[in-house]
Every structure is written in C-alpha cells, then in structure tokens.
Design a protein around this motif. Sequence first.
Motif, mmCIF file in Angstrom:
data_model
loop_
_atom_site.group_PDB
_atom_site.id
_atom_site.type_symbol
_atom_site.label_atom_id
_atom_site.label_comp_id
_atom_site.label_asym_id
_atom_site.label_seq_id
_atom_site.Cartn_x
_atom_site.Cartn_y
_atom_site.Cartn_z
ATOM 1 N N THR A 88 0.829 -1.201 0.000
ATOM 2 C CA THR A 88 0.000 0.000 0.000
ATOM 3 C C THR A 88 0.863 1.250 0.000
ATOM 4 O O THR A 88 1.925 1.268 0.648
ATOM 5 C CB THR A 88 -0.925 0.028 1.248
ATOM 6 O OG1 THR A 88 -1.523 1.325 1.370
ATOM 7 C CG2 THR A 88 -0.158 -0.271 2.536
ATOM 8 N N ILE A 133 6.272 0.798 -2.221
ATOM 9 C CA ILE A 133 7.535 0.735 -2.969
ATOM 10 C C ILE A 133 7.968 2.115 -3.456
ATOM 11 O O ILE A 133 8.920 2.232 -4.221
ATOM 12 C CB ILE A 133 7.504 -0.277 -4.136
ATOM 13 C CG1 ILE A 133 6.466 0.088 -5.186
ATOM 14 C CG2 ILE A 133 7.289 -1.685 -3.613
ATOM 15 C CD1 ILE A 133 6.699 -0.639 -6.524
ATOM 16 N N GLY A 134 7.320 3.176 -3.009
ATOM 17 C CA GLY A 134 7.767 4.513 -3.389
ATOM 18 C C GLY A 134 6.613 5.480 -3.474
ATOM 19 O O GLY A 134 5.450 5.078 -3.425
ATOM 20 N N TYR A 136 4.473 7.125 -5.406
ATOM 21 C CA TYR A 136 3.700 7.271 -6.630
ATOM 22 C C TYR A 136 2.550 6.292 -6.487
ATOM 23 O O TYR A 136 2.584 5.422 -5.619
ATOM 24 C CB TYR A 136 4.540 6.954 -7.880
ATOM 25 C CG TYR A 136 5.441 5.772 -7.684
ATOM 26 C CD1 TYR A 136 6.760 5.929 -7.268
ATOM 27 C CD2 TYR A 136 4.946 4.464 -7.851
ATOM 28 C CE1 TYR A 136 7.574 4.829 -7.039
ATOM 29 C CE2 TYR A 136 5.754 3.369 -7.622
ATOM 30 C CZ TYR A 136 7.065 3.563 -7.220
ATOM 31 O OH TYR A 136 7.860 2.481 -6.984
ATOM 32 N N LEU A 138 -0.025 3.311 -7.932
ATOM 33 C CA LEU A 138 -0.233 2.239 -8.910
ATOM 34 C C LEU A 138 -1.668 1.752 -8.800
ATOM 35 O O LEU A 138 -2.380 2.091 -7.855
ATOM 36 C CB LEU A 138 0.747 1.092 -8.631
ATOM 37 C CG LEU A 138 2.231 1.481 -8.671
ATOM 38 C CD1 LEU A 138 3.100 0.358 -8.135
ATOM 39 C CD2 LEU A 138 2.637 1.843 -10.088
#
Length: 241
Positions: A88, A133-134, A136, A138
């Motif tokens: 998340t 994972i960063g 931004y 998805l």
Amino acid sequence: MNFHVLTLFPQMILDGMNTSIMGRAIDRGKLSVDAVNIRDFSTNKHMKVDDYTYGGGAGMLMQAAPVCAAYRSIEERIGKKPRVIYLTPQGRVFNQSMAWEFAQEDELVFLCGHYEGIDERALQLIVTDYVSIGDYVLTGGELPAMVVMDAVARLVPGVLNNNESAQFESFHDNLLEYPQYTRPEEFEGMKVPDILLSGDHAKVEQWRLEQSIERTRKFRPDLYEKYIQEHPPTAKKKKHH
Ligand code: 6GU
C-alpha cells in the motif's frame, strides 16, 4: 523461501515470477510461489469480492470475508502464522535493509489490494507489515509484491550464483555501483579507462571505490550523507570531493 500471494490476478503473479532468475530458483527448489485467488473465496453467487464504501465516496472496496478466508487457507496449509505484507502507498517505504529482514523468514504472505483498497477489519485481523515501494500511485499491489519478492528472493541462499553474490553491491555501505566495461577496449571512440587494463588489482579497487563515492555524491546526496557519517574522510585518505 515460500511466497504466498493473495490476489485477484494470480496469473499476473505466476507469469512474472516464473521467468529468468526467479524461474530458475523455483525449478531448483530454492523458492516457491503460489498465488491464491481471493475470488475463489467469495460466498456470493456472482463471485463478487467488492462493494461500496460506508459513508459514501468514490470507488469500491474489497470485502473482509473473502480476503480473510483466502488468508486462512494459507495459514491452515502451512500450519503457522506467517508475516503478512500488505502492499500500500500508506506503508513503510521498502529498502534493502527491509529486504534482508524479510529474507530471514521461511514463509511470507503478500496481500495485494485493488479498487480503492481493502476493508480495514481484514487488515487489522491479518496484516503484520504495511509496505510501499515509493511515492507514486499504482493500480494494484501485484507489481509492488513482485518487486519485494524479487529483492527478497535474491538474498535467499542458492538463488544467485556465487559470483553474482548479493553481499557486495549497490546499497551495501550506502554506495552506488562503479561504472563497468566489457570488450571491446574502444567503442565509438570511447576507451575503457587505462587503470582497468593495468592489472594492478589494488589500484583498480581504489579507482572503483572513488567512482562509487563520486557517483553517490552526485546522484544520491541522501545516501552520500549516510556513507560519510559512517566513513568520515581522514587526513591521510584522499578527499571525497
Ligand atoms: Cl505498495 N501499492 C500501490 N497501489 N501503489 C503504490 C505502492 C503500493 N507503492 C507505491 N505506489
């Protein structure tokens, strides 16, 4: 290492993981990946797994019951309570030290959300780690789950060949990798640095370290600061800037 993925798109996980180095490690028995389709645990006659949110607002939410039932099928099969990683953007940002930490487990479960997310009660009941994972957004957790599995798998003994060992590489010591070259010695007028052809192993190592430090300073000043804190430049050594 046994990976278990809770997802609405099991084929995406299986296609992504049965390729290249991961596929080789699975064939050799160093890894296993099973994708559990949350939809198989719907008790709805149309196999529905999502519904509108209480309080209103845009989008649909994955319901707690099929998510929990799918998770419990894994728990029963492996006979223990594994760590459950929910992918998340609200999670802790994944890094190499988290990869090392997860690599110590024998079983890892990844929970992939879709739509606007998952009913909070399912998360409270089963999730142990929230991972992003960063910064931004998805459309779902499948790609992040595969990113984390790839980073973890390559730290599992026997997954990489000895000479591609995970011990000495980027982010070891907070440094980026130095530039590398293979044949030919000259390409479109650009020569391989002389020092790499000198055969002087100590000089080559010194050059590589300097290149790593300089690249890190230039491209990742945040990592460079960490490196300098652990390796203060001494009067004797060459200055790092
Ligand atoms: Cl883990 N999930 C989604 N949906 N988006 C993301 C992410 C995760 N990490 C960064 N963006």
